[in-house]
Design a protein around this motif. Structure first.
Motif, mmCIF file in Angstrom:
data_model
loop_
_atom_site.group_PDB
_atom_site.id
_atom_site.type_symbol
_atom_site.label_atom_id
_atom_site.label_comp_id
_atom_site.label_asym_id
_atom_site.label_seq_id
_atom_site.Cartn_x
_atom_site.Cartn_y
_atom_site.Cartn_z
ATOM 1 N N GLN A 122 -12.340 32.608 -20.981
ATOM 2 C CA GLN A 122 -13.002 31.275 -21.499
ATOM 3 C C GLN A 122 -12.157 30.224 -21.925
ATOM 4 O OE1 GLN A 122 -15.266 32.666 -24.900
ATOM 5 N NE2 GLN A 122 -17.151 33.259 -23.815
ATOM 6 N N PRO A 123 -12.334 29.065 -21.730
ATOM 7 C CA PRO A 123 -11.694 28.009 -21.868
ATOM 8 C C PRO A 123 -11.389 27.883 -23.449
ATOM 9 C CG PRO A 123 -13.621 27.186 -21.413
ATOM 10 C CD PRO A 123 -13.641 28.564 -20.994
ATOM 11 N N PRO A 124 -10.343 27.428 -23.941
ATOM 12 C CA PRO A 124 -9.785 27.238 -25.446
ATOM 13 C C PRO A 124 -10.992 26.341 -26.065
ATOM 14 C CG PRO A 124 -8.041 27.101 -24.055
ATOM 15 C CD PRO A 124 -8.911 27.150 -23.223
ATOM 16 N N THR A 125 -11.453 26.617 -27.284
ATOM 17 C CA THR A 125 -12.627 25.742 -27.874
ATOM 18 C C THR A 125 -11.592 24.553 -28.635
ATOM 19 O OG1 THR A 125 -13.805 27.702 -28.410
ATOM 20 C CG2 THR A 125 -14.249 25.653 -29.573
ATOM 21 N N PRO A 126 -12.141 23.223 -28.059
ATOM 22 C CA PRO A 126 -11.416 21.995 -28.789
ATOM 23 C C PRO A 126 -12.087 22.079 -30.352
ATOM 24 C CG PRO A 126 -13.370 21.333 -27.462
ATOM 25 C CD PRO A 126 -13.344 22.734 -27.375
ATOM 26 N N VAL A 127 -10.927 21.794 -31.350
ATOM 27 C CA VAL A 127 -11.042 21.581 -32.696
ATOM 28 C C VAL A 127 -10.182 20.772 -33.262
ATOM 29 C CG1 VAL A 127 -11.759 24.267 -32.991
ATOM 30 C CG2 VAL A 127 -9.337 23.294 -33.305
ATOM 31 N N THR A 128 -10.575 19.928 -34.561
ATOM 32 C CA THR A 128 -10.008 19.103 -35.178
ATOM 33 C C THR A 128 -9.131 20.011 -36.321
ATOM 34 O OG1 THR A 128 -11.375 17.391 -34.701
ATOM 35 C CG2 THR A 128 -9.633 16.769 -36.390
ATOM 36 N N PRO A 178 -6.398 22.695 -30.407
ATOM 37 C CA PRO A 178 -6.371 21.824 -31.568
ATOM 38 C C PRO A 178 -6.051 20.296 -31.385
ATOM 39 C CG PRO A 178 -4.328 22.983 -31.623
ATOM 40 C CD PRO A 178 -5.082 23.466 -30.383
ATOM 41 N N THR A 179 -6.612 19.301 -32.092
ATOM 42 C CA THR A 179 -6.241 17.791 -32.145
ATOM 43 C C THR A 179 -5.835 17.594 -33.762
ATOM 44 O OG1 THR A 179 -7.392 17.257 -30.489
ATOM 45 C CG2 THR A 179 -6.838 15.626 -31.769
ATOM 46 N N GLU A 180 -4.651 17.363 -33.914
ATOM 47 C CA GLU A 180 -4.269 17.100 -35.430
ATOM 48 C C GLU A 180 -4.570 15.743 -35.908
ATOM 49 O OE1 GLU A 180 -0.688 18.434 -38.279
ATOM 50 O OE2 GLU A 180 -0.541 18.955 -36.162
ATOM 51 N N VAL A 217 -8.694 24.089 -39.953
ATOM 52 C CA VAL A 217 -9.739 23.487 -38.865
ATOM 53 C C VAL A 217 -10.697 22.676 -39.803
ATOM 54 C CG1 VAL A 217 -11.222 23.916 -37.228
ATOM 55 C CG2 VAL A 217 -9.524 25.392 -37.371
ATOM 56 N N ILE A 218 -10.915 21.433 -39.637
ATOM 57 C CA ILE A 218 -11.768 20.751 -40.436
ATOM 58 C C ILE A 218 -13.134 20.106 -39.733
ATOM 59 C CG2 ILE A 218 -9.806 19.507 -42.038
ATOM 60 C CD1 ILE A 218 -9.923 17.045 -40.334
#
Length: 417
Positions: A79-85, A406-408, A391-392
């Motif tokens: 599975q592709p990585p899940t995008p998170v902030t 992640p996007t920081e 993770v917010i």
């Protein structure tokens, strides 16, 4: 364990659907083939196929299909990585605080009353206007009071002259001491009557006792004012700079505040020391600053609360009596704290927790303890460090050990109040 079973189920679902598809297709084809084979003679065998032979052939086919499916299952479904902030906690100095509902009340309220009889001849203000100390507000007809002053002035002048003449005659032994005493008494009475006449003349003009906000006038020009023991009320003036804000602290919060104090320290009053901040309904935060200036000496048995009062300068007259006010009282010493958005915190039967990323960019559950709550942020008193990658956003579809992309971002500093 439950999460691992769910993950395994998700991985095997496509394989199971593939097996069912192959099974249905094979069943349809072999059913049709069986019908044909049952009526066809094989030249080599010179006989028809028996049902047993057909059944064995089907079992062999099923075995072959199972082997193919097992080989397919052995292949890992990626599975592709899940995008998170993500963001690191906001480190900021804060103080403990409590919020209350308050009501704005004037610093002074004075009824403007008429103290002499007469017709109201002038109103010198607009209803609801701000006036300065000494501004002329009402005028009651003055003619009779002016004449009264003139009459008393004449009597006073005559009595003063007579008293002086009698003293001169006494030096020449041309009059008695009794005559001098009578002249002195008449002089003093005339002086007192003149003073009273001037006072009554002054009562015909009603002026502002301080800078304040006027109410509406209660009587119109031309109305006759008959004096009473309490006077005739003409209007009301309120001083709103400074201004009061009343609020109450319930028994539970009061005990909580008392528990937070140093029990070994000398007990000191917070009156005239504790900072108080006030905000109106349409304002952001608490822009008006004041100080606690009154605390009741007992908790009301009717409401179970303690009445408190703050005083604020209100130099721009933004606070008007009767307005609802949001009140914040800060207490305790300032401290450095870690803050997170409230929306990043989740709760279950175990307690409060957040998702954090480890060095392999996999999500992990982190149990936390919460402290002071603010409008957008909440204090994290236990469980995180200043470098934790929390993770917010995007954590709804996350599970433990799931790889994330992640996007920081940087959390915006919280206003001072």
């Amino acid at each position: 364990m439950k999460e691992l079973l769910i993950k395994a189920k998700l991985l095997l679902m496509p394989v199971w659907e593939h097996i069912l598809t192959l099974w249905n297709s094979a069943s349809a084809r072999w059913n049709a083939l069986l019908e044909k084979l049952s009526t066809v003679e094989i030249p080599i065998l010179k006989k028809k196929l028996s049902p047993r032979t057909i059944g064995v052939s089907i079992l062999v086919l099923i075995a072959l299909i199972a082997i193919v499916c097992l080989k397919s299952c052995g292949k890992e479904i990626k599975q592709p990585p899940t995008p998170v902030t993500i963001a690191v906690p906001l480190s900021q100095e804060i103080r403990s605080f409590a919020t209350f509902d308050g009501l704005v009340d004037p610093f002074l309220t004075v009824n403007l009353d008429a103290r002499v009889k007469g017709y109201l001849t002038k109103i010198g203000f607009a209803d609801g206007a701000m006036v300065k100390k000494g501004d002329l507000l009402f005028v009651i007809e003055q003619d009779q009071y002016i004449q009264e002053v003139k009459l008393k002035q004449a009597i006073y002048t005559e009595a003063k002259s007579e008293y002086g003449r009698q003293k001169s005659l006494l030096k020449e032994n041309a009059t008695s001491q009794a005559a001098v005493d009578r002249a002195l008494s008449q002089f003093q009475q005339a002086e007192a009557n003149l003073t009273l006449a001037k006072i009554n003349l002054g009562y015909t003009e009603i002026r502002a006792p301080f800078d304040g906000l006027m109410g509406r006038h209660l009587l119109d020009v031309g109305a006759y004012l008959d004096s009473t023991t309490k006077g005739v009320q003409l209007s009301t003036i309120q001083q709103i700079s400074p201004i009061y804000v009343y609020f109450n602290i319930n028994e539970r919060d009061f005990l909580k505040f008392e528990k937070g104090q140093d029990q070994n320290a000398e007990r000191k009053s917070e009156v005239n020391k504790l900072p108080i901040f006030v905000g109106l309904q349409d304002e952001v935060g608490y822009p008006h600053e004041g100080v606690l200036d009154y605390a009741a000496n007992l908790i009301s048995t009717d409401t179970g609360s303690l009445q408190l009062r703050a005083i604020l300068k209100n130099e721009k007259y933004q606070l008007i009596p009767g307005l609802y006010a949001r009140v914040m009282a800060q207490y305790g010493e300032p401290r450095q704290a870690l803050l997170l958005p409230k929306t990043a915190v989740m709760t279950d039967q175990v307690g409060d927790y957040v998702f954090v990323l480890d060095d392999a960019m996999r999500t992990q559950r982190q149990d936390i303890s919460l402290g002071q709550r603010f409008d957008k942020y909440v204090e994290i008193s236990k469980g995180l460090t200043a470098s934790s990658k929390v993770v917010i956003n995007g954590f709804i579809n996350l599970s433990i050990n799931q790889v994330a992309k992640p996007t920081e971002v940087t959390l915006e500093a919280m206003p001072a109040r």
